[in-house]
Design a protein around this motif. Sequence first.
Motif, PDB file in Angstrom:
ATOM      1  N   TRP A 366     -42.719 -97.333  29.143  1.00 24.33           N
ATOM      2  CA  TRP A 366     -42.725 -97.985  27.833  1.00 24.33           C
ATOM      3  C   TRP A 366     -41.369 -97.813  27.155  1.00 24.33           C
ATOM      4  CZ3 TRP A 366     -46.806-100.931  26.776  1.00 24.33           C
ATOM      5  CH2 TRP A 366     -48.057-100.606  27.294  1.00 24.33           C
ATOM      6  N   THR A 367     -40.960 -98.796  26.386  1.00 26.69           N
ATOM      7  CA  THR A 367     -39.702 -98.696  25.633  1.00 26.69           C
ATOM      8  C   THR A 367     -39.952 -98.756  24.131  1.00 26.69           C
ATOM      9  OG1 THR A 367     -39.333-101.095  25.789  1.00 26.69           O
ATOM     10  CG2 THR A 367     -38.355 -99.716  27.519  1.00 26.69           C
ATOM     11  N   ALA A 368     -41.204 -98.526  23.722  1.00 22.73           N
ATOM     12  CA  ALA A 368     -41.552 -98.515  22.300  1.00 22.73           C
ATOM     13  C   ALA A 368     -42.521 -97.376  22.039  1.00 22.73           C
ATOM     14  CB  ALA A 368     -42.173 -99.846  21.878  1.00 22.73           C
ATOM     15  N   GLU A 369     -42.655 -97.016  20.784  1.00 23.33           N
ATOM     16  CA  GLU A 369     -43.643 -96.017  20.396  1.00 23.33           C
ATOM     17  C   GLU A 369     -45.046 -96.579  20.613  1.00 23.33           C
ATOM     18  OE1 GLU A 369     -42.936 -92.843  19.479  1.00 23.33           O
ATOM     19  OE2 GLU A 369     -40.931 -93.479  20.122  1.00 23.33           O
ATOM     20  N   PRO A 370     -46.075 -95.711  20.637  1.00 23.59           N
ATOM     21  CA  PRO A 370     -47.428 -96.198  20.943  1.00 23.59           C
ATOM     22  C   PRO A 370     -47.879 -97.392  20.118  1.00 23.59           C
ATOM     23  CG  PRO A 370     -47.402 -93.813  21.023  1.00 23.59           C
ATOM     24  CD  PRO A 370     -46.037 -94.235  20.552  1.00 23.59           C
ATOM     25  N   ASP A 371     -47.632 -97.370  18.796  1.00 25.10           N
ATOM     26  CA  ASP A 371     -48.125 -98.491  17.989  1.00 25.10           C
ATOM     27  C   ASP A 371     -47.278 -99.753  18.153  1.00 25.10           C
ATOM     28  OD1 ASP A 371     -45.914 -97.594  16.663  1.00 25.10           O
ATOM     29  OD2 ASP A 371     -46.942 -97.168  14.776  1.00 25.10           O
ATOM     30  N   GLY A 372     -46.215 -99.670  18.956  1.00 26.31           N
ATOM     31  CA  GLY A 372     -45.437-100.858  19.278  1.00 26.31           C
ATOM     32  C   GLY A 372     -45.722-101.385  20.671  1.00 26.31           C
ATOM     33  N   SER A 373     -46.600-100.716  21.412  1.00 28.60           N
ATOM     34  CA  SER A 373     -46.933-101.145  22.769  1.00 28.60           C
ATOM     35  C   SER A 373     -47.985-102.242  22.733  1.00 28.60           C
ATOM     36  CB  SER A 373     -47.434 -99.958  23.594  1.00 28.60           C
ATOM     37  OG  SER A 373     -48.580 -99.371  22.991  1.00 28.60           O
ATOM     38  N   GLN A 374     -47.991-103.073  23.758  1.00 23.91           N
ATOM     39  CA  GLN A 374     -48.924-104.191  23.831  1.00 23.91           C
ATOM     40  C   GLN A 374     -49.425-104.378  25.245  1.00 23.91           C
ATOM     41  OE1 GLN A 374     -46.363-107.382  22.148  1.00 23.91           O
ATOM     42  NE2 GLN A 374     -47.777-107.407  20.429  1.00 23.91           N
ATOM     43  N   PHE A 375     -50.723-104.431  25.382  1.00 21.04           N
ATOM     44  CA  PHE A 375     -51.349-104.800  26.653  1.00 21.04           C
ATOM     45  C   PHE A 375     -52.552-105.669  26.315  1.00 21.04           C
ATOM     46  CE2 PHE A 375     -54.221-103.456  30.365  1.00 21.04           C
ATOM     47  CZ  PHE A 375     -53.815-104.544  31.117  1.00 21.04           C
ATOM     48  N   TYR A 376     -52.390-106.971  26.469  1.00 20.35           N
ATOM     49  CA  TYR A 376     -53.402-107.908  26.010  1.00 20.35           C
ATOM     50  C   TYR A 376     -53.798-108.873  27.123  1.00 20.35           C
ATOM     51  CZ  TYR A 376     -51.779-106.542  21.321  1.00 20.35           C
ATOM     52  OH  TYR A 376     -51.427-105.844  20.190  1.00 20.35           O
ATOM     53  N   PRO A 377     -55.098-109.055  27.335  1.00 14.18           N
ATOM     54  CA  PRO A 377     -55.556-110.117  28.233  1.00 14.18           C
ATOM     55  C   PRO A 377     -55.927-111.380  27.469  1.00 14.18           C
ATOM     56  CG  PRO A 377     -57.365-108.635  27.776  1.00 14.18           C
ATOM     57  CD  PRO A 377     -56.183-108.147  26.965  1.00 14.18           C
ATOM     58  N   LEU A 378     -55.847-112.509  28.140  1.00 11.91           N
ATOM     59  CA  LEU A 378     -56.435-113.749  27.649  1.00 11.91           C
ATOM     60  C   LEU A 378     -57.525-114.116  28.648  1.00 11.91           C
ATOM     61  CD1 LEU A 378     -54.648-116.977  26.351  1.00 11.91           C
ATOM     62  CD2 LEU A 378     -56.767-117.028  27.668  1.00 11.91           C
ATOM     63  N   SER A 379     -58.771-114.036  28.216  1.00 15.46           N
ATOM     64  CA  SER A 379     -59.921-114.347  29.067  1.00 15.46           C
ATOM     65  C   SER A 379     -60.560-115.626  28.553  1.00 15.46           C
ATOM     66  CB  SER A 379     -60.934-113.194  29.050  1.00 15.46           C
ATOM     67  OG  SER A 379     -60.324-111.986  29.475  1.00 15.46           O
ATOM     68  N   GLU A 380     -60.046-116.752  28.988  1.00 16.30           N
ATOM     69  CA  GLU A 380     -60.499-118.034  28.446  1.00 16.30           C
ATOM     70  C   GLU A 380     -61.980-118.256  28.714  1.00 16.30           C
ATOM     71  OE1 GLU A 380     -59.810-122.814  29.177  1.00 16.30           O
ATOM     72  OE2 GLU A 380     -58.178-121.424  29.677  1.00 16.30           O
ATOM     73  N   PRO A 381     -62.789-118.458  27.662  1.00 11.53           N
ATOM     74  CA  PRO A 381     -64.224-118.673  27.881  1.00 11.53           C
ATOM     75  C   PRO A 381     -64.505-120.065  28.424  1.00 11.53           C
ATOM     76  CG  PRO A 381     -63.706-118.767  25.537  1.00 11.53           C
ATOM     77  CD  PRO A 381     -62.440-118.373  26.229  1.00 11.53           C
ATOM     78  N   ALA A 382     -65.566-120.150  29.245  1.00  7.78           N
ATOM     79  CA  ALA A 382     -65.952-121.441  29.810  1.00  7.78           C
ATOM     80  C   ALA A 382     -66.654-122.320  28.791  1.00  7.78           C
ATOM     81  CB  ALA A 382     -66.863-121.229  31.023  1.00  7.78           C
ATOM     82  N   LEU A 383     -67.225-121.712  27.750  1.00  7.19           N
ATOM     83  CA  LEU A 383     -67.936-122.457  26.719  1.00  7.19           C
ATOM     84  C   LEU A 383     -67.094-122.533  25.447  1.00  7.19           C
ATOM     85  CD1 LEU A 383     -71.505-120.963  27.218  1.00  7.19           C
ATOM     86  CD2 LEU A 383     -70.680-123.206  27.963  1.00  7.19           C
TER      87      LEU A 383
END
Length: 433
Positions: A366-383
């Motif tokens: 990581w190159t940022a402090e914890p509150d600057g870190s990002q790990f996000y999924p995009l799970s597109e719903p079928a409906l």
Amino acid sequence: MSRNAITYKATALDMLRSDSRLIGGLGPADFGGIERVRARLRKLASAGPAARLGLRVTPSTQQWAYEPDAVCAEVESAPPITAAGIADALVELSSTASADVPLRGRLAGEYLLLDLSHGLSDALLPVELYAYLADPSEDPPLPTWATAPVVKSPLPRAFSSWAVRNPCKVGAVLYGRLRSVRPDSTSTTATTATTATTLAATTAVPRRIPWTRSPAVATATSRAGAPTALRSWRDRNAPDLSVASMLCGAVANAIAAHGISVAQSLTFLFDCRRYLPTSDLVLGNFAVGIDFHGLDPASPRAVHSAVAHAIDNGRPLAGGALSALSYLRTRSVLPATAVDTVPANADARLTFSDLGRIRQLDGIAWTAEPDGSQFYPLSEPALPDSVVITSMHVRDTFQVSASFHGNVFDVETVQSALDVALSDPIAMLSGQE
């Protein structure tokens, strides 16, 4: 036989997801440049077909080709982005995804975006991939998951393990649940034929309008220390509740408070690895969604009770078995987009997935402090009226993403709701317990 002629038989649960995608972004972190990313992906793919990375997912057949030399065909550099640009980058990947491509990667400065076929795995594989690709070591060895023996058909093994511990509940699962539930879910309540007929006669059918997909995502990270603070509040006020149910309640309350009508139902995703011995490794799909009808997702107590009861009674295994049998009977995969109309006034139907504490990401570059870190999924719903909420504990923060369709629910409204929920989840829960 040449290496490229090797095939690997996918499971029924893999096949069901083979038309969908796993999309995520992580950063800011030092990935060492695009050539290092490619070299590590090739190293993983060369470990063999059981490690999944070299497989070409094909929704039309269970026999998947093993093509490790092609793993980096769609792994490229992209213009650098900042934290503010990760949502747009995820949407772009979702909008341009193709079922014919097993893996795409975009290294955008200090952010790595991955788009994988859902047939390869559930959330486990992307987490392990990011942990290895952002490992700060100069030349890390292959991780254990890429070389250890895997359980290729885990469902019978998991059911046997659960049945040994719960012999009195086996009959209810086999002869009750599997006979009465829908192929893609298990219901929390039984509805009599008389009640069903009465509801059909008295419930007005909502007006529907034409609809096409419009993937969108909202993301938020809590302040550092929020997981500890929430657990401390939980221990004082509601010690019998899970953190996952509390996060679900906080987000659902925030969405409703921002003017979006939330349906009295919840789909909860269960990782069925919980039913296996801890030494068993399953890299393929082994997560199952269960529908809870008549459940208030804004109530942590109601969510916790329903989830705990389902786990204790083997409901995720029943749902997984039914889904597998459905595929084996019809050979039909779950469509990435299921319908072409939407209710004119749609309620948000929440799907909640909690990945828990992700320790694999604690020590990456990581190159940022914890509150600057990002790990996000995009799970597109079928409906069109579904909103998929994914939560996790990364470093010393909660991270949450909401995946939905921007032509059904307003993007800025959902984003504002997540910001409020993650800025002070305890405030969203005060008065709930």
